[in-house]
Scaffold this active site. Sequence first.
Site, PDB file in Angstrom:
ATOM      1  N   ARG A 160       0.829  -1.216   0.000  1.00  0.00           N
ATOM      2  CA  ARG A 160       0.000   0.000   0.000  1.00  0.00           C
ATOM      3  C   ARG A 160       0.865   1.268   0.000  1.00  0.00           C
ATOM      4  O   ARG A 160       0.513   2.270   0.617  1.00  0.00           O
ATOM      5  CB  ARG A 160      -0.963   0.038   1.191  1.00  0.00           C
ATOM      6  CG  ARG A 160      -1.959  -1.115   1.239  1.00  0.00           C
ATOM      7  CD  ARG A 160      -2.931  -1.040   0.066  1.00  0.00           C
ATOM      8  NE  ARG A 160      -4.036  -1.962   0.225  1.00  0.00           N
ATOM      9  CZ  ARG A 160      -4.034  -3.229  -0.202  1.00  0.00           C
ATOM     10  NH1 ARG A 160      -2.980  -3.715  -0.835  1.00  0.00           N
ATOM     11  NH2 ARG A 160      -5.084  -3.996  -0.015  1.00  0.00           N
ATOM     12  N   SER A 234     -10.753  -0.925   3.085  1.00  0.00           N
ATOM     13  CA  SER A 234     -10.021  -1.042   4.356  1.00  0.00           C
ATOM     14  C   SER A 234      -9.632   0.345   4.829  1.00  0.00           C
ATOM     15  O   SER A 234      -8.989   1.091   4.083  1.00  0.00           O
ATOM     16  CB  SER A 234      -8.744  -1.864   4.177  1.00  0.00           C
ATOM     17  OG  SER A 234      -9.028  -3.151   3.709  1.00  0.00           O
ATOM     18  N   GLU A 330      -5.071   3.655   6.129  1.00  0.00           N
ATOM     19  CA  GLU A 330      -4.773   3.440   4.705  1.00  0.00           C
ATOM     20  C   GLU A 330      -5.405   4.554   3.870  1.00  0.00           C
ATOM     21  O   GLU A 330      -4.865   5.001   2.871  1.00  0.00           O
ATOM     22  CB  GLU A 330      -5.309   2.077   4.255  1.00  0.00           C
ATOM     23  CG  GLU A 330      -4.833   1.678   2.876  1.00  0.00           C
ATOM     24  CD  GLU A 330      -5.856   0.899   2.088  1.00  0.00           C
ATOM     25  OE1 GLU A 330      -6.754   1.526   1.497  1.00  0.00           O
ATOM     26  OE2 GLU A 330      -5.742  -0.334   2.047  1.00  0.00           O
TER      27      GLU A 330
HETATM   28  P1  FAD Z   1      -8.925   8.589  -5.135  1.00  0.00           P
HETATM   29  O1  FAD Z   1      -9.622   8.177  -3.892  1.00  0.00           O
HETATM   30  O2  FAD Z   1      -9.612   9.580  -6.008  1.00  0.00           O
HETATM   31  O3  FAD Z   1      -7.491   9.137  -4.756  1.00  0.00           O
HETATM   32  C1  FAD Z   1      -6.648   8.430  -3.879  1.00  0.00           C
HETATM   33  C2  FAD Z   1      -5.318   9.199  -3.723  1.00  0.00           C
HETATM   34  O4  FAD Z   1      -4.605   9.196  -4.958  1.00  0.00           O
HETATM   35  C3  FAD Z   1      -5.519  10.675  -3.369  1.00  0.00           C
HETATM   36  O5  FAD Z   1      -4.455  11.062  -2.542  1.00  0.00           O
HETATM   37  C4  FAD Z   1      -5.441  11.375  -4.715  1.00  0.00           C
HETATM   38  O6  FAD Z   1      -5.009  12.711  -4.589  1.00  0.00           O
HETATM   39  C5  FAD Z   1      -4.422  10.519  -5.446  1.00  0.00           C
HETATM   40  N1  FAD Z   1      -4.637  10.448  -6.895  1.00  0.00           N
HETATM   41  C6  FAD Z   1      -5.727   9.911  -7.527  1.00  0.00           C
HETATM   42  N2  FAD Z   1      -5.543   9.950  -8.860  1.00  0.00           N
HETATM   43  C7  FAD Z   1      -4.344  10.520  -9.082  1.00  0.00           C
HETATM   44  C8  FAD Z   1      -3.590  10.841 -10.250  1.00  0.00           C
HETATM   45  N3  FAD Z   1      -4.042  10.581 -11.473  1.00  0.00           N
HETATM   46  N4  FAD Z   1      -2.391  11.433 -10.085  1.00  0.00           N
HETATM   47  C9  FAD Z   1      -1.903  11.716  -8.867  1.00  0.00           C
HETATM   48  N5  FAD Z   1      -2.565  11.443  -7.720  1.00  0.00           N
HETATM   49  C10 FAD Z   1      -3.764  10.848  -7.828  1.00  0.00           C
HETATM   50  N6  FAD Z   1      -7.657  -0.821  -2.456  1.00  0.00           N
HETATM   51  C11 FAD Z   1      -6.825  -1.880  -2.599  1.00  0.00           C
HETATM   52  O7  FAD Z   1      -5.606  -1.704  -2.750  1.00  0.00           O
HETATM   53  N7  FAD Z   1      -7.295  -3.150  -2.581  1.00  0.00           N
HETATM   54  C12 FAD Z   1      -8.592  -3.436  -2.418  1.00  0.00           C
HETATM   55  O8  FAD Z   1      -8.977  -4.595  -2.406  1.00  0.00           O
HETATM   56  C13 FAD Z   1      -9.515  -2.349  -2.265  1.00  0.00           C
HETATM   57  N8  FAD Z   1     -10.821  -2.572  -2.078  1.00  0.00           N
HETATM   58  C14 FAD Z   1     -11.688  -1.535  -1.933  1.00  0.00           C
HETATM   59  C15 FAD Z   1     -13.040  -1.803  -1.754  1.00  0.00           C
HETATM   60  C16 FAD Z   1     -13.960  -0.769  -1.617  1.00  0.00           C
HETATM   61  C17 FAD Z   1     -15.429  -1.088  -1.430  1.00  0.00           C
HETATM   62  C18 FAD Z   1     -13.508   0.575  -1.665  1.00  0.00           C
HETATM   63  C19 FAD Z   1     -14.495   1.706  -1.568  1.00  0.00           C
HETATM   64  C20 FAD Z   1     -12.148   0.855  -1.831  1.00  0.00           C
HETATM   65  C21 FAD Z   1     -11.227  -0.196  -1.950  1.00  0.00           C
HETATM   66  N9  FAD Z   1      -9.843   0.028  -2.121  1.00  0.00           N
HETATM   67  C22 FAD Z   1      -8.999  -1.025  -2.293  1.00  0.00           C
HETATM   68  C23 FAD Z   1      -9.314   1.403  -2.118  1.00  0.00           C
HETATM   69  C24 FAD Z   1      -9.420   2.125  -3.484  1.00  0.00           C
HETATM   70  O9  FAD Z   1     -10.302   1.464  -4.341  1.00  0.00           O
HETATM   71  C25 FAD Z   1      -8.057   2.226  -4.162  1.00  0.00           C
HETATM   72  O10 FAD Z   1      -7.141   2.903  -3.336  1.00  0.00           O
HETATM   73  C26 FAD Z   1      -8.130   2.948  -5.512  1.00  0.00           C
HETATM   74  O11 FAD Z   1      -6.922   2.831  -6.208  1.00  0.00           O
HETATM   75  C27 FAD Z   1      -8.470   4.435  -5.350  1.00  0.00           C
HETATM   76  O12 FAD Z   1      -8.709   4.956  -6.635  1.00  0.00           O
HETATM   77  P2  FAD Z   1      -9.457   6.340  -6.821  1.00  0.00           P
HETATM   78  O13 FAD Z   1      -9.376   6.698  -8.260  1.00  0.00           O
HETATM   79  O14 FAD Z   1     -10.807   6.279  -6.235  1.00  0.00           O
HETATM   80  O15 FAD Z   1      -8.518   7.301  -5.971  1.00  0.00           O
HETATM   81  N1  EPU Z   2     -10.953 -10.936   9.789  1.00  0.00           N
HETATM   82  C1  EPU Z   2     -11.614 -11.058  10.984  1.00  0.00           C
HETATM   83  N2  EPU Z   2     -12.632 -10.185  11.244  1.00  0.00           N
HETATM   84  C2  EPU Z   2     -12.999  -9.223  10.367  1.00  0.00           C
HETATM   85  C3  EPU Z   2     -12.292  -9.080   9.136  1.00  0.00           C
HETATM   86  C4  EPU Z   2     -11.265  -9.966   8.874  1.00  0.00           C
HETATM   87  O1  EPU Z   2     -11.307 -11.926  11.808  1.00  0.00           O
HETATM   88  O2  EPU Z   2     -13.932  -8.497  10.675  1.00  0.00           O
HETATM   89  C5  EPU Z   2      -9.904 -11.919   9.476  1.00  0.00           C
HETATM   90  C6  EPU Z   2     -10.407 -12.879   8.400  1.00  0.00           C
HETATM   91  O3  EPU Z   2     -11.122 -13.949   8.970  1.00  0.00           O
HETATM   92  C7  EPU Z   2      -9.142 -13.319   7.737  1.00  0.00           C
HETATM   93  C8  EPU Z   2      -8.233 -12.105   7.871  1.00  0.00           C
HETATM   94  O4  EPU Z   2      -8.808 -11.287   8.890  1.00  0.00           O
HETATM   95  O5  EPU Z   2      -8.571 -14.386   8.448  1.00  0.00           O
HETATM   96  C9  EPU Z   2      -8.085 -11.326   6.573  1.00  0.00           C
HETATM   97  O6  EPU Z   2      -9.358 -10.848   6.125  1.00  0.00           O
HETATM   98  P1  EPU Z   2      -9.666 -10.547   4.570  1.00  0.00           P
HETATM   99  O7  EPU Z   2      -9.313 -11.741   3.757  1.00  0.00           O
HETATM  100  O8  EPU Z   2     -11.047 -10.020   4.502  1.00  0.00           O
HETATM  101  O9  EPU Z   2      -8.619  -9.465   4.166  1.00  0.00           O
HETATM  102  P2  EPU Z   2      -8.064  -8.155   4.903  1.00  0.00           P
HETATM  103  O10 EPU Z   2      -6.679  -8.458   5.376  1.00  0.00           O
HETATM  104  O11 EPU Z   2      -9.039  -7.657   5.904  1.00  0.00           O
HETATM  105  C10 EPU Z   2      -6.884  -7.220   2.788  1.00  0.00           C
HETATM  106  C11 EPU Z   2      -6.807  -5.911   2.087  1.00  0.00           C
HETATM  107  C12 EPU Z   2      -8.028  -5.702   1.200  1.00  0.00           C
HETATM  108  C13 EPU Z   2      -8.074  -6.834   0.171  1.00  0.00           C
HETATM  109  C14 EPU Z   2      -8.143  -8.163   0.907  1.00  0.00           C
HETATM  110  C15 EPU Z   2      -8.076  -9.348  -0.032  1.00  0.00           C
HETATM  111  C16 EPU Z   2      -5.499  -4.400   3.439  1.00  0.00           C
HETATM  112  C17 EPU Z   2      -5.498  -3.218   4.336  1.00  0.00           C
HETATM  113  N3  EPU Z   2      -6.683  -4.819   3.031  1.00  0.00           N
HETATM  114  O12 EPU Z   2      -8.001  -7.139   3.679  1.00  0.00           O
HETATM  115  O13 EPU Z   2      -7.889  -4.465   0.517  1.00  0.00           O
HETATM  116  O14 EPU Z   2      -9.180  -6.698  -0.680  1.00  0.00           O
HETATM  117  O15 EPU Z   2      -7.035  -8.272   1.839  1.00  0.00           O
HETATM  118  O16 EPU Z   2      -6.776  -9.492  -0.502  1.00  0.00           O
HETATM  119  O17 EPU Z   2      -4.438  -4.917   3.117  1.00  0.00           O
HETATM  120  C18 EPU Z   2      -8.375  -2.135   0.689  1.00  0.00           C
HETATM  121  O18 EPU Z   2      -7.159  -1.953   0.671  1.00  0.00           O
HETATM  122  O19 EPU Z   2      -9.208  -1.206   0.733  1.00  0.00           O
HETATM  123  C19 EPU Z   2      -8.890  -3.499   0.667  1.00  0.00           C
HETATM  124  C20 EPU Z   2     -10.191  -3.801   0.738  1.00  0.00           C
END
Ligand code: FAD
Ligand code: EPU
Length: 341
Positions: A160, A234, A330
Amino acid sequence: MQHDLNLKPFNTFGIAAKALYFSTFTDTQQLPGLLSAYPNLPLLILGGGSNVLFTEDFQGMVLRNEIKGIEKVAEDEAFVYVKSGAGEIWHEFVLYCIAQHWAGLENLSLIPGSVGASPMQNIGAYGVEIKDVFHELSAYHIATGEIHQFNNQQCQFGYRESIFKRALKNQYIIIDVTFKLNKQANLKTSYGAIQQELEKSNINKPSIQDISNAVIAIRQSKLPDPKVLGNAGSFFKNPVVSLELFETIKAKYPEVSFYPVSETEVKLAAGWLIEKAGLKGLKVGPCGVHEKQALVLVNYGGSTGQQILDLSTQIIEQIQQLFGLTLEREVNIIPTHESIL
Ligand code: FAD
Ligand code: EPU
């Protein structure tokens, strides 16, 4: 340029903060003009707004990246090099690549946001991070107006993390990203939940489309849809701790959920820690800790960013007291608060 625009439709938390000035851009050539409009005000580049929390009105200029276009720029026997405009929607880009049988992005299906933000925090899920498929990006250098290229190493990707969140914070606007995708799929199915999902559907020889479908099903089962419930995924990073601290925690809680990182460090599941602290499902006014995934903070409607920030501080303090470690947020807090816990 719009004035005093409500940003609620432009952030997935659904926070009703205002931007003093707001504009979109679809072409790099618009940037010099836009950037010279209010050079002394704070600047925020916005993509899909899925990783930001506005804690107050933004007293500056928000520029929303809408640069489109997907193009195959090169190929060899094994790989295709695919360039995408930063304003393309990430999940649509992933689906497009899957449809062309270009492999490597399938585990990253359904992550909200734009292509341009994907390198910012090296997005990752289900055993893959974009650094695994990233080739290079082009970025507009705000101070000079020059376009600079960054290769994989130069982006300094980490968990991240990238150089754009650290040494080069607020200095560049990412305008396009090129990925190196495989012609032959090299499937990553080690993540337990993917295996289970494939077994459920009786799939023995999965295609990249099957992996994508499995990831989508897993994500839909536990992560709230921002269209229904405001959130930014997250809220905290999973903390990486010393083996020593890990052993102390494990002695007390043998069932602790973790991922091995190296011989000296372990990554703990922050969702598990928050749940163990009894905070899963906690509601504080209009916001709370998601009932199905404790790592996700949610806006039940009408929350301010400050209320969500305060809730996150409360969680950090309780986790600190119980486990002796400090959770790091994050989500990008806007404006940046250097002094908050
Ligand atoms: P924004 O929220 O618009 O911006 C994020 C940051 O990047 C800000 O600081 C912004 O200024 C900067 N930025 C954006 N675009 C640019 C650009 N073109 N140039 C320079 N700076 C820029 N993230 C994960 O890694 N893994 C996941 O599994 C994951 N799951 C998610 C699930 C949900 C339901 C949600 C809501 C979010 C999740 N995220 C996850 C977080 C998010 O989706 C990512 O961080 C994504 O890359 C953000 O993209 P955005 O365009 O919305 O960025
Ligand atoms: N867990 C719990 N309780 C909860 C949530 C999770 O016990 O309420 C335990 C689960 O049972 C599991 C472990 O935590 O054993 C991991 O949970 P999960 O697989 O849901 O993944 P996570 O570690 O919570 C990370 C990323 C996610 C990504 C998933 C899948 C980070 C901060 N988050 O979540 O990214 O989608 O793994 O790879 O690394 C994001 O960055 O926004 C994001 C959603």
